[in-house]
Design an enzyme around this catalytic site. Structure first.
Site, PDB file in Angstrom:
ATOM      1  N   GLU A   1      35.181  62.052  54.254  1.00  0.00           N
ATOM      2  CA  GLU A   1      35.300  63.247  55.083  1.00  0.00           C
ATOM      3  C   GLU A   1      34.007  63.522  55.848  1.00  0.00           C
ATOM      4  O   GLU A   1      34.029  63.806  57.058  1.00  0.00           O
ATOM      5  CB  GLU A   1      35.649  64.457  54.209  1.00  0.00           C
ATOM      6  CG  GLU A   1      36.965  64.310  53.467  1.00  0.00           C
ATOM      7  CD  GLU A   1      36.802  63.704  52.079  1.00  0.00           C
ATOM      8  OE1 GLU A   1      37.585  64.067  51.184  1.00  0.00           O
ATOM      9  OE2 GLU A   1      35.883  62.862  51.884  1.00  0.00           O
TER      10      GLU A   1
ATOM     11  N   CYS B   1      36.909  66.158  47.363  1.00  0.00           N
ATOM     12  CA  CYS B   1      36.306  66.544  46.079  1.00  0.00           C
ATOM     13  C   CYS B   1      35.772  67.967  46.151  1.00  0.00           C
ATOM     14  O   CYS B   1      35.457  68.485  47.225  1.00  0.00           O
ATOM     15  CB  CYS B   1      35.195  65.570  45.700  1.00  0.00           C
ATOM     16  SG  CYS B   1      33.744  65.638  46.767  1.00  0.00           S
TER      17      CYS B   1
ATOM     18  N   THR C   1      38.579  25.881  30.727  1.00  0.00           N
ATOM     19  CA  THR C   1      38.258  25.657  32.138  1.00  0.00           C
ATOM     20  C   THR C   1      36.810  25.237  32.308  1.00  0.00           C
ATOM     21  O   THR C   1      36.488  24.365  33.122  1.00  0.00           O
ATOM     22  CB  THR C   1      38.537  26.935  32.954  1.00  0.00           C
ATOM     23  OG1 THR C   1      39.924  27.259  32.871  1.00  0.00           O
ATOM     24  CG2 THR C   1      38.146  26.757  34.405  1.00  0.00           C
TER      25      THR C   1
ATOM     26  N   ASP D   1      36.423  21.696  34.031  1.00  0.00           N
ATOM     27  CA  ASP D   1      36.087  21.734  35.455  1.00  0.00           C
ATOM     28  C   ASP D   1      34.619  21.999  35.748  1.00  0.00           C
ATOM     29  O   ASP D   1      34.180  21.791  36.877  1.00  0.00           O
ATOM     30  CB  ASP D   1      36.925  22.813  36.154  1.00  0.00           C
ATOM     31  CG  ASP D   1      38.415  22.540  36.092  1.00  0.00           C
ATOM     32  OD1 ASP D   1      38.791  21.371  35.889  1.00  0.00           O
ATOM     33  OD2 ASP D   1      39.202  23.491  36.233  1.00  0.00           O
TER      34      ASP D   1
ATOM     35  N   GLU E   1      39.794  33.688  36.817  1.00  0.00           N
ATOM     36  CA  GLU E   1      40.039  32.331  37.303  1.00  0.00           C
ATOM     37  C   GLU E   1      40.053  31.438  36.077  1.00  0.00           C
ATOM     38  O   GLU E   1      39.015  30.994  35.603  1.00  0.00           O
ATOM     39  CB  GLU E   1      38.953  31.900  38.285  1.00  0.00           C
ATOM     40  CG  GLU E   1      38.906  32.734  39.553  1.00  0.00           C
ATOM     41  CD  GLU E   1      38.031  32.102  40.619  1.00  0.00           C
ATOM     42  OE1 GLU E   1      38.272  30.934  40.995  1.00  0.00           O
ATOM     43  OE2 GLU E   1      37.092  32.775  41.064  1.00  0.00           O
TER      44      GLU E   1
ATOM     45  N   GLY F   1      42.686  28.945  33.097  1.00  0.00           N
ATOM     46  CA  GLY F   1      43.816  28.071  32.878  1.00  0.00           C
ATOM     47  C   GLY F   1      44.997  28.786  32.263  1.00  0.00           C
ATOM     48  O   GLY F   1      44.961  30.005  32.009  1.00  0.00           O
TER      49      GLY F   1
ATOM     50  N   SER G   1      47.608  34.618  27.634  1.00  0.00           N
ATOM     51  CA  SER G   1      47.176  35.672  26.715  1.00  0.00           C
ATOM     52  C   SER G   1      47.061  37.015  27.435  1.00  0.00           C
ATOM     53  O   SER G   1      47.443  38.058  26.901  1.00  0.00           O
ATOM     54  CB  SER G   1      45.842  35.291  26.079  1.00  0.00           C
ATOM     55  OG  SER G   1      45.976  34.154  25.260  1.00  0.00           O
TER      56      SER G   1
END
Length: 372
Positions: free
Chosen positions: A45, A71, A195, A199, A302, A304, A310
């Site tokens: 605002e 606010c 991962t 990787d 990011e 697997g 999970s």
């Protein structure tokens, strides 16, 4: 809708505050535009009023359109409701009420000062757009954890890697550029130990525009198995890195040597309760710790199929960004997006709502958010 589009410009700069946009208009003509630009800076605002002043516009008697109720408290900045009253605004159109009990009350303050107040109609396109803007903020208020974005690239038949684990590169250059841009707008990037071993990723923003934030890399590693030669470890002095392990592994003499080596490398260790035998660490507790102790508002996952499965099982994914490449493996043993759940009926599936679809070179980017 212009105010909502302006609000998005603050992504990666204003969190944990909500995204807010604002427009000041008179007789269909825009006098000023603003958005919350940076945490601790002027709210939308005040930014819009400053924009109008810079353009030499007189806002007295004008209408202000703002995505979130102004606010009514003093925090890092003063109350926006007071600034609106002082500016002489005649009417304020509000997208959604403020869900924060500390800051709410702006509408009542404006009405008390003689300013007309209208809220966007429930169910309207404008109201839905404003609700989407503050969803991460509302979740943080209600659940005391970060907003969780899961990202993955898949083939048309829903596979994220071949049966041997090959996944570089399913998506193309443009999609990968967008992922790097996303990494530069979140507080944390979460991956699993599988991962890291397979990787050896860096998980930092290295391509495209400069990052708005430097994300902390977080590894879910129940048994503290992370090899010391992984890039996440060797670069931990330059880029913040945490390893989350089961609570006993963070204090037992068995892992003392490994913990000392990680500490020497600059890796922080986060002790988390085990989530049942064979289920790894409690991801809900991990997210709560990242929010409370490491001030994380948004976490990008990011990982697997195991960690994604999970997170799906625990209903911890708030947004999914999926890149679909023009490839078909047709191999039943190729790796799927998520594993580990038992879902005998469609009603057991996690439901998401489609937000956006766009083309990225030869790939398609699809964005979903949780339903409900």
């Amino acid at each position: 809708m212009l105010a909502a589009r302006l609000a998005v410009r603050g992504v990666g700069k204003v969190e944990p505050n909500p995204l807010v946009g604002c427009v000041v208009v008179r007789d269909g003509r825009v006098l000023g535009m603003g958005h919350h630009r940076v945490l601790g800076g002027a709210h939308a605002e005040v930014d819009a009023l400053s924009s109008a002043a810079a353009r030499g516009e007189d806002v007295r008697g004008a209408t202000m359109v703002v995505t979130l109720e102004p606010c009514n408290h003093t925090g890092r900045t003063g109350p926006c409701s007071e600034a609106i009253v002082r500016a002489g605004i005649r009417e304020v159109v509000i997208g959604v009420p403020d869900p924060n009990p500390i800051a709410k009350g702006g509408a009542e303050r404006l009405l008390a000062a003689g300013v007309a107040v209208r809220f966007a109609s429930v169910g309207s396109e404008a109201r839905r757009a404003c609700e989407q803007l503050i969803m991460p903020f509302v979740l943080r208020l209600q659940r005391n954890r970060p907003w969780v974005i899961a990202k993955w690239a898949q083939t048309v038949d829903g596979r994220v890697a071949t049966r041997t684990g090959e996944s570089k590169w399913i998506s193309g250059e443009l999609a990968r550029d967008r992922v790097h841009r996303l990494r530069g707008r979140v507080d944390g990037v979460l991956t699993g130990i599988g991962t890291v071993i397979a990787d050896d990723p860096m998980l930092n923003a290295r391509r495209g525009v400069p990052p708005r934030r430097v994300a902390t890399r977080v590894v879910a590693d129940t048994d503290l198995d992370i090899p010391l030669d992984r890039k996440l470890v060797t670069t931990a002095r330059d880029l913040p890195t945490l390893v989350a392990c089961e609570r006993s592994m963070a204090c037992t003499s068995y892992s003392a040597k490994k913990r000392a080596a990680l500490d020497q490398a600059g890796v922080g260790i986060v002790a988390i309760a085990e989530n049942g035998i064979g289920r790894g660490i409690d991801l809900r507790e991990l997210l709560a710790v990242l929010h409370a102790q490491h001030r994380m508002s948004t976490v990008l996952v990011e990982a697997g199929p195991g960690l994604l499965g999970s997170l799906m099982e625990d209903d911890l994914i708030d947004e999914a960004i999926v890149y679909i490449a023009p490839l078909v493996l047709g191999d039943e043993q190729a790796r799927s997006v998520a594993i580990g759940r038992v879902a005998e009926r469609l009603s057991s599936a996690r439901a998401f709502a489609l937000q956006r679809v766009r083309r990225c070179g030869e790939d398609v980017e699809i964005v979903y958010r949780r339903k409900g």
